[in-house]
Every structure is written in structure tokens, then in C-alpha cells.
Scaffold this active site. Structure first.
Site, mmCIF file in Angstrom:
data_model
loop_
_atom_site.group_PDB
_atom_site.id
_atom_site.type_symbol
_atom_site.label_atom_id
_atom_site.label_comp_id
_atom_site.label_asym_id
_atom_site.label_seq_id
_atom_site.Cartn_x
_atom_site.Cartn_y
_atom_site.Cartn_z
ATOM 1 N N GLY A 1 0.810 -1.224 0.000
ATOM 2 C CA GLY A 1 0.000 0.000 0.000
ATOM 3 C C GLY A 1 0.838 1.266 0.000
ATOM 4 O O GLY A 1 0.643 2.162 -0.817
ATOM 5 N N ALA A 2 1.771 1.348 0.925
ATOM 6 C CA ALA A 2 2.588 2.547 1.054
ATOM 7 C C ALA A 2 3.727 2.266 2.025
ATOM 8 O O ALA A 2 3.728 1.236 2.695
ATOM 9 C CB ALA A 2 1.748 3.716 1.564
ATOM 10 N N ASN B 1 8.986 5.687 4.838
ATOM 11 C CA ASN B 1 10.343 6.240 4.859
ATOM 12 C C ASN B 1 10.364 7.624 5.496
ATOM 13 O O ASN B 1 9.533 8.458 5.187
ATOM 14 C CB ASN B 1 10.868 6.355 3.430
ATOM 15 C CG ASN B 1 10.541 5.144 2.595
ATOM 16 O OD1 ASN B 1 11.001 4.057 2.898
ATOM 17 N ND2 ASN B 1 9.711 5.331 1.578
ATOM 18 N N GLU C 1 0.765 5.967 7.403
ATOM 19 C CA GLU C 1 2.187 6.203 7.125
ATOM 20 C C GLU C 1 2.685 7.418 7.907
ATOM 21 O O GLU C 1 3.793 7.414 8.439
ATOM 22 C CB GLU C 1 2.435 6.393 5.626
ATOM 23 C CG GLU C 1 1.903 5.269 4.737
ATOM 24 C CD GLU C 1 2.307 3.870 5.162
ATOM 25 O OE1 GLU C 1 3.401 3.710 5.743
ATOM 26 O OE2 GLU C 1 1.527 2.928 4.920
HETATM 27 N N1 TRP Z 1 5.694 -0.631 6.421
HETATM 28 C C1 TRP Z 1 4.704 -0.481 5.398
HETATM 29 C C2 TRP Z 1 3.399 -0.107 6.126
HETATM 30 O O1 TRP Z 1 3.153 0.987 6.410
HETATM 31 C C3 TRP Z 1 4.429 -1.675 4.564
HETATM 32 C C4 TRP Z 1 5.527 -2.376 3.880
HETATM 33 C C5 TRP Z 1 6.311 -3.314 4.371
HETATM 34 C C6 TRP Z 1 5.848 -2.329 2.527
HETATM 35 N N2 TRP Z 1 7.096 -3.877 3.425
HETATM 36 C C7 TRP Z 1 6.811 -3.285 2.282
HETATM 37 C C8 TRP Z 1 5.394 -1.557 1.491
HETATM 38 C C9 TRP Z 1 7.301 -3.532 1.015
HETATM 39 C C10 TRP Z 1 5.898 -1.803 0.224
HETATM 40 C C11 TRP Z 1 6.828 -2.793 -0.009
HETATM 41 O O2 TRP Z 1 2.650 -0.878 6.560
HETATM 42 ZN ZN ZN Z 2 2.570 0.264 8.586
#
Ligand code: TRP
Ligand code: ZN
Length: 881
Positions: free
Chosen positions: A268-269, A272, A305
Site C-alpha cells: 500500500g505505502a 520512509n 504512514e
Molecule cells: N511498512 C509499510 C506499512 O506501512 C508496509 C511495507 C512493508 C511495505 N514492506 C513493504 C510496502 C514492502 C511496500 C513494499 O505498513
Molecule cells: Zn505500517
């Protein structure tokens, strides 16, 4: 492609690194076919580690160009570099040294969408969980925190926009049409939060003044021409920033906050630091192309996010076993945000529907794992509904048990104590224990023990003694992670509902701790005795879904109807009605299977007309109440030996019976709800459209002819109305001229707009019936479809496998073969997405025998492919068990 090595990672093997990397200086010279990445790492030996201890860094598919220590090239014999690992055999004896690594990357050829890749001409990165090691050699693990300085060089014509984490520090022109930008991120972060974006994009800008008066520049970057579609996301961002200040006291901490929308994205997103990268599906919206559900998702994901800035970034995870530390908590926070922005009961019902649709089957099948797993082979496969959604439910339970004030004190302590650290679930729980003085030892089992707990309820009322007895019993079935389960600490919100619908008072209760109308169930079996209960109450339990359990409460239909009409808790009203629907659908499906006609209770057929017209209830709530359990919900509740065709016929029969009974009322409400003014995506307007669309589905089913849907399709002034009408036409009359014409119109209207055509793919992929397998196969040849784009794959193949019970589970196994073929094909270029698609096989053992055998064959066919990725092999082997 990576081939599986079979190695498992275990929580108990955690050990800190021998070296730290306090500073990272990265510079990129971007080219699609040959990008040079230079990493200057300040490496520091940890106290207590012997001088000269080898330094071993992670890599994944890397090509090393140069290696220097303190500016001097390292002799060949002094290091070993493979694609997966860099070993410096004898690092300098001093405390600190500088290691320079130059790697050569080919972003244009990176189809995994992890590391540095090009999407639609835009350079972008995705590093969570282990993508940074595809850029340079590093301690690619979340407990190594570094401050980053990033310099990006690119051809100005190709990439006028150069973004990275933190604040902009410098920029300028270079020879030969090149230019550069430098970014500084002062907040130490793990490598998975690194990001870079470079390309030619349009943008919208705004500013936000934080509670303490700091000015933040906001930017959202999208494809040129799509700028107007980013305004809703910008609005959602500002509301998220304000909300986090008001609700959690959390302010933003950099001078800029940027969001970039890309069209090829695995999930989804991504949060960073200071540079969120989004799947464009969760940024772009206007009334013509986005549904109300799209708007709600954008709002929730923008918030999610953004909230990670504190829960995930400022405080991060010690290791990937702790993933729920950031994800469960951040989902809880975005759920609360949406509840505050929209309708709290409606939001709660939607959350529970999602939890039951996605997390329950996971927890009740071969892929079941604890919210905090203890072992994994491929971490990408643990971004699951259990970690995210059940993880959020666990945080919600802490809130329920502690109350708002203690919960907030625990969160404050967590932010205060652990800012700048990489921590564990134990650290998190300790903050709540200290802030509240409550013992969470037994409660912590929710993190460690997998499976959906069953709680059975028996009640008895003694009119003479004015005593009400409540017997509760909990059990958790064995799962692959643990065979024997301990008793959990389960908070059950409840009420004793009296004849007038109000909760009744009682004199005393014994047998459990009860505080603020919440029972703390801690033993396997507990009997509560309430005294001074003046008349027979109807028990309302697990109000608001206070615990993520499967409740077993055999009770008279009259009592369920009573709760559906009168419970003071709106969630419980919905739950009561939904249970009535489910029970009668299960009964109908077993009659159909036995060659008999389905029969439905008169009360159940009468009630929907009443709800549709009940103006004391919000429209969005009425829409949810009238939504029958999906075929997958019914199948899950049946649990074993499932015949999806009987389930489908049962649901159709009930829908038609309700529609015929309620025709007049439904038609009146449908007409009264017609939206005349300009489109607004707000919750109340969206609720009216949702109610109108569910009524359309009934009305068309009752009439047995498509005209009303044709009319709505033709008159629609926004995507919500148009897509709903198309869905009714295609699903109820798939071979009709009306459906064919509407599908063709839609395709022409949105030609070239892949994001919108995803809806068109999805609607067709979910047409019930065996013919859809062939339809999906032929849609795979559509010019807009592509197996390299995750959104296309999810819309066509994912929707088919997860939301089309009669198609995917076609008796001859063709649906399974279609999925297996696609998984194998996609695994060749994008293992992460291939593995996610393969997850659709997880409930194969609950089907009837013949289908089980076909599914098993398809799974075995996948697993016998020698060059399978670790991602897919892990899923398929666990699924086969
Ligand atoms: N950490 C991201 C979230 O907000 C999700 C995520 C984890 C992600 N690994 C990813 C997004 C790989 C894209 C590709 O939940
Ligand atoms: Zn997350």
C-alpha cells in the site's frame, strides 16, 4: 531470482552486531542501466568486542566495484564479496574507521520492486524489510541506527526532481546536463527507512504549522497532469498531523514532509522518514474515478504512514520479530483517526468485518502464527493480517483494560523512554504496566500464542433469587506454532439488557473482576453470579468487539432480534443481526446441499425493511446492517467440508426473499436518497451512497431484471454510483446484453486509465460461477493487464482467488490451476507478490474432499518447481503442512 536456502530465523538467536554504523554518507549517480552507489560508512567497534573481529555485512544480488578502508583500497585477500555478503576479514584495530563501498546497480532491470527500481520512468526505492541490501552492503537490520546524508546526481532532463529523507541541504547544476541534490536526515534511522526518488513529476504543495509553531513544507508528487487528484490526500495529511498532536501529543519533526505516488508498488505505502512512498491507488482520487471506499482508504493510509513517524521511525523495532510493535500500534492509531473523522460505530463494524475476513481464516489455517512470531524463513511473508489487524486489536484491548487516561500515560512513557531506540514488545508492555500499575503478564500471551480463541457462553436466570448466572469457557485450538495453549486474559465488554433496552443494574457480582462493564476473563472456565437483577436480562457480550475472539452463544432467535433492535451498543446490534443472517444462511446451505428448499424465518425477512427506513440510524450503518455475510464469511463459519455452490445459492435465495418482502420500503428509500448536489466525499454523503447501492442490489435481485441498474449506470455522476451499478449488472446478469454493454462503455470511458480499469478487472473477476475462470484467462490478455504490475495482479488474479468462491473453487480445479500458473509465472520476476497471491490457497483443507484434492495437486505442482523463490516456497510448504 533467489533460490530457497531453507534457513529459518529464530527470535532466541537475536544478538546485537559487533559494530555500529553511526553515520552513512550515500551518493548515487543515477542511470537506468548502470547506477553507481557509493556508501561511505562510519564504522564503530562496539565496547567489549575484540579489535580485528571480522565485519560481515548483508547484500542481495550485489556487484561490488570498489572497496576502501579509510580511503585506501582493500587488498583482494583481505575481503570476500559475494552477491549476498561482504566480509572484511580483519578490520582496522582502532575504534572507528571509514568503509567505502561502491556498488553497481541496474534499476531498469529490477522487477522485484525491492531496492532501487524504475517505475513509469521514476527512480524509486523500497527498502523494508530487506531491500537496502540490494543497494549496498550493510547491517540491513532495524537495530542499527545511523544518520544519513544522501547526494543524488541525475540527468536534469530525466529527473528534475531529486528527493531523499530528511531536510534539503544543497543542490546545483553539474556538467553535461546533470544536476545534484543533497539531503540530510538528522534523526538516526535503520536502513529500511531509507528512500530516494528521482524523476519528472508534478506536485501539489501546502504548509502545516505544528502545535509549537514550527513550519513544515508539505509536498505530494504525482504524474504530470494528475495534480488535482492529490488534493484529497493533502487534506487527509493535514488532518492526520493535527490529530496526532491532539490525541497523542506527537508533533512532526522535520522541515519538510513529502509523499510520492508510484504506479508499481508491492504493497500500500511505505513510511520512509520524511519521504513516504505510496502506491498511486492510495493517493489519487476525484469523484469521476474514485469510489467512497477509495477515499476512505486514502485517508486511512495517508494517516497510517504519517503516524509511523513516531510509531515505527522515532521508535523502531529491535528485530523483525517485533514487527507488530510498529504495525499493530500504527493500525490502531489509524483506526482511531478514522473513527474520529467519520462514524465510530460504522468504522468499528468495518474493522471487525475485515478482521474476520482476513485474519480469522489466517489464524484458523496452516499459516497461523503469533502476533509476535518466533521464527520465519522469509520476513516479507509476515506482513500479515495477524501482525497488522490482530496486532491492532491487542493494543485496543490494552486501551479497554486500562482506560483512556492510563493508556495515554503508557503511550507518553513509551515515547519518552524509547525515543531514538529500537525496542521490543516487552519494552512496550512495560510502559503500560508502569503507567497503570497493572500486571500484563498473562495478557502478553496475546502476542505469543496464535489462534482465534473460542469463548462459549451459557446463561441462566433465577427469577426467585433475582440472580443471573453467566458461565464463560475459553479454549484455543492447536496451531502450527503451539500445540497446547494457556488460558488468555480476555476483556469482555458486556451489558445485561433489560426489557426497555437499557442496561440493568445489579447489586453485586462474583466470580470475576468486573470494572466499567468489562469482565476480565482469565481462567479456562469462570462462572459469574450477578445478584439483584430484577428481571430476566438479555446478555450483550463482547460489545464493540472488545476481544478478537469467536463467540459461541447459543441463544433464542427472539433474544438476538431483541439485541438487534434495542442494544445500546450499535456494534452489538449489528453483530446480533449479522449472526441471525449467518445462522440462517448456514441452515439454508445445508438444506440446499441435502436437496431441499431453503427456508427463512419470517422475522428475518421482515426486519430489513424496517432498518432501511429507520432514520434514527446513520445511512452508513443501515448499509452495513443490510449487507449479507459474504460467501467467504458463510464458508468460514461452516468451517469444513464446504460446498461453495450451495453457499452461493443459499445467499442468493435469502437476498431474493428479503428483496421481495421489502420491495416497497427499499424502493422508497432508494429514491429518497438520490444525491442532487455536488459530490462530497464526506462520511455522511458516502453513507447515503452506500445505502442506496446496497438497496439497488436487492431491488434488482427482487425484480429479476436489470433495468434499474442500467438506469443508475447511465445516470451516475460519480464512480461510487457507476461502479456499484456495473457490479450489480455484471454479477447478477453476467451474460446479458445490458451487462455486456455497460462493461464495454466503462472500458471505453476509462481507456488508458489503468487504476480505474482495475475496478473493471475486479468486477469481472468476482462474477460468481464457473465461467469466470475463462473470463479471467482472457482478461489476462487485455492490453492494460500486466503481470509485472502488482495492482493489475491484485485486481484480476487476487480478487478472483480471494473473493470469488464459486469461481476459484470450481469443482474441476481449473480455478486452482489458474492461480498456480500465475504464481509460477510471477515468481520469476516478483517473488514477494507471487507469495501473496499463493496465500489464497490457505483454506484448502476446509473444502469438500474432491476440491481439496484438486487444490493439493495445484500446490504440489508449485512446490515441485525447482527454482522457486524462498517467498513462495515458504508459503506453499506451510500451506501444504
Ligand atoms: N511498512 C509499510 C506499512 O506501512 C508496509 C511495507 C512493508 C511495505 N514492506 C513493504 C510496502 C514492502 C511496500 C513494499 O505498513
Ligand atoms: Zn505500517
Amino acid at each position: 531470482m533467489r533460490t530457497d536456502t531453507g534457513q529459518a530465523f529464530r527470535l532466541e538467536d537475536y544478538r546485537p552486531t559487533d559494530y555500529l554504523i553511526p553515520e552513512v554518507d550515500l551518493s548515487f549517480r543515477l542511470d537506468p542501466d548502470e547506477t553507481l552507489a557509493t556508501a561511505k560508512l562510519t564504522v564503530e567497534r562496539r565496547d567489549g568486542v575484540a579489535a580485528g573481529t571480522p565485519l560481515v555485512l548483508d547484500g542481495d544480488g550485489l556487484t561490488l566495484k570498489e572497496l576502501l578502508v579509510d580511503g585506501t583500497p582493500v587488498a583482494d585477500a583481505a575481503f570476500e564479496a559475494t552477491p549476498d555478503k561482504l566480509t572484511l576479514m580483519a578490520p582496522p584495530e582502532g575504534k572507528r574507521f571509514e568503509l567505502t563501498i561502491v556498488t553497481r546497480l541496474t534499476p531498469a532491470k529490477n522487477s522485484t520492486l525491492m531496492g532501487l527500481y524504475v517505475s513509469n520512468g521514476v527512480y524509486t526505492t523500497q527498502c523494508e524489510a530487506e531491500g537496502f541490501r540490494r543497494i549496498t552492503y550493510f547491517f540491513d537490520r532495524p537495530d542499527v541506527l545511523s544518520s544519513y546524508r544522501v547526494r543524488i546526481e541525475a540527468r536534469k532532463a530525466e529527473a528534475p526532481l531529486l528527493l531523499s529523507n530528511g531536510n534539503p541541504a544543497d543542490s546545483g547544476d553539474l556538467d553535461g546536463g546533470w544536476h545534484y541534490a543533497v539531503w540530510n536526515d538528522p534523526f538516526p534511522k535503520p536502513s529500511y527507512l531509507f528512500a530516494l526518488v528521482a524523476g519528472d513529476l508534478g506536485s501539489v504543495h501546502d504548509t502545516f504549522t505544528t502545535a509549537s509553531g514550527r513550519n513544515v513544507k508539505l509536498g505530494i508528487y504525482v504524474e504530470h497532469g494528475k495534480e488535482p487528484l492529490a488534493t484529497y490526500a493533502m487534506d487527509a495529511l493535514k488532518r492526520s498531523m493535527r490529530w496526532d498532536e491532539e490525541r497523542f501529543g506527537r508533533e512532526y519533526d522535520l522541515d519538510v514532509f513529502n509523499i510520492v505516488a508510484v504506479s508499481d508498488f508491492n504493497m500500500g505505502a511505505m513510511e520512509n522518514k520524511g519521504l513516504n512512498v505510496f502506491n498511486d491507488k492510495y493517493v489519487l482520487a476525484d469523484p469521476e474515478t474514485a469510489t467512497d471506499v477509495d477515499y476512505a482508504n486514502i485517508e486511512a493510509i495517508i494517516a497510517h504512514e504519517y503516524f509511523h513517524n513516531w510509531t515505527g521511525n522515532r521508535i523502531t523495532c529491535r528485530d523483525w520479530f517485533q514487527l507488530c510493535l510498529k504495525e499493530g500500534l500504527t493500525v490502531y492509531r489509524d483506526h482511531e483517526f478514522s473513527a474520529d473523522q467519520r462514524s465510530r460505530p460504522v468504522k468499528r463494524i468495518s474493522e471487525v468485518r475485515t478482521l474476520k475476513a482476513l485474519q480469522f481464516p489466517e489464524d484458523q489455517g496452516p499459516l497461523s502464527h503469533p502476533v509476535r512470531p518466533r521464527r520465519y524463513r522469509e520476513i516479507n511473508n509476515f506482513y500479515t493480517a495477524t501482525v497488522y489487524e490482530k496486532g491492532s486489536e491487542v493494543v485496543r484491548m490494552i486501551h479497554t483494560m486500562l482506560g483512556e487516561e492510563n493508556f495515554r500515560a503508557g503511550m507518553d512513557l513509551y515515547f519518552d523512554r524509547h525515543d531514538g531506540q529500537a525496542v521490543t514488545i516487552e519494552d512496550f508492555l512495560r510502559c503500560f504496566e508502569e503507567a497503570s500499575g497493572k500486571d500484563l503478564d498473562q495478557f502478553a500471551l496475546w502476542y505469543h500464542q496464535a489462534g482465534t480463541p473460542n469463548v462459549s457462553v451459557k446463561t441462566q436466570y433465577d427469577a426467585d433469587a433475582k440472580e443471573f448466572t453467566l458461565e464463560l469457557e475459553q479454549s484455543v485450538p492447536p496451531t502450527p506454532s503451539e500445540s497446547r495453549k494457556k488460558a488468555l486474559h480476555i476483556p469482555l465488554a458486556f451489558g445485561l439488557v433489560g426489557p426497555n433496552g437499557q442496561d440493568m443494574a445489579y447489586d453485586s457480582v462474583e466470580g470475576a473482576d468486573v470494572e466499567n462493564s468489562v469482565i476480565q476473563l482469565k481462567e479456562r472456565k469462570q462462572t459469574l453470579r450477578f445478584t439483584g437483577v430484577s428481571s430476566r436480562p438479555v446478555l450483550s457480550i463482547n460489545r464493540g468487539f472488545s476481544a478478537p475472539i469467536a463467540l459461541h452463544h447459543e441463544t433464542a432467535k427472539e433474544d438476538r432480534f431483541f439485541l438487534a433492535r434495542h442494544d445500546s451498543d450499535l456494534f452489538s446490534r449489528w453483530q446480533a443481526l449479522n449472526t441471525l443472517f449467518l445462522e440462517s444462511l448456514i441452515d439454508a446451505s445445508s438444506r440446499i446441499r441435502g436437496g431441499r428448499e431453503p427456508e427463512f424465518d419470517a422475522m428475518l425477512l421482515d426486519y430489513p425493511a424496517e432498518i432501511a427506513a429507520d432514520e434514527t440510524l446513520e445511512e452508513a450503518y443501515r448499509a452495513l446492517a443490510l449487507t449479507l455475510p459474504a460467501e467467504a464469511d458463510i464458508a468460514r463459519e461452516i468451517g469444513e467440508n464446504i460446498d461453495p455452490d450451495a453457499v452461493h445459492r443459499a445467499r442468493e435465495a435469502l437476498r431474493t426473499a428479503i428483496a421481495r418482502e421489502a420491495e416497497k420500503s427499499f424502493a422508497d428509500v432508494y429514491h429518497a436518497l438520490k444525491d442532487e448536489g455536488a459530490f462530497s466525499p464526506d462520511a455522511a454523503s458516502a453513507g447515503r451512497r452506500a445505502l442506496r447501492n446496497i438497496l439497488l442490489d436487492y431491488l434488482v435481485a427482487g425484480a429479476g431484471e436489470p433495468d434499474r441498474a442500467e438506469r443508475q449506470f447511465a445516470a451516475a455522476t460519480n464512480m461510487t454510483e457507476r461502479a456499484a451499478a456495473l457490479n450489480v449488472l455484471a454479477h447478477q446478469f453476467p451474460t446479458s446484453e445490458a451487462a455486456g454493454k455497460a462493461l464495454a462503455d466503462f472500458e471505453t470511458r476509462y481507456k488508458g486509465n489503468a487504476l480505474v480499469l482495475d475496478k473493471w478487472f475486479m468486477i469481472q473477476a468476482t462474477i460468481p460461477g464457473p465461467e469466470t475462470v475463462e473470463r479471467v484467462r482472457s482478461l489476462m490478455a487485455h492490453p492494460t493487464f500486466s503481470t509485472t504490475n502488482p495492482n493489475r495482479l491484485r485486481s484480476l488474479i487476487g480478487a478472483f482467488a480471494n473473493s470469488n468462491q464459486t469461481g476459484f473453487h470450481r469443482a474441476d480445479g481449473e480455478g486452482y490451476d489458474l492461480l498456480a500458473d500465475t504464481v509460477l509465472q510471477v515468481d520469476g520476476h516478483n517473488p514477494q507478490v507471487a507469495a501473496r497471491l499463493a496465500v489464497a490457497f490457505r483454506s484448502w483443507r476446509s473444502m469438500e474432499k474432491a476440491r481439496q484434492e484438486k487444490a493439493r495437486k495445484a500446490l504440489v505442482r508449485i512446490s515441485s518447481e525447482e527454482k522457486l523463490s524462498r517467498d513462495v516456497r515458504d508459503i506453499v510448504e506451510r500451506t501444504l503442512g
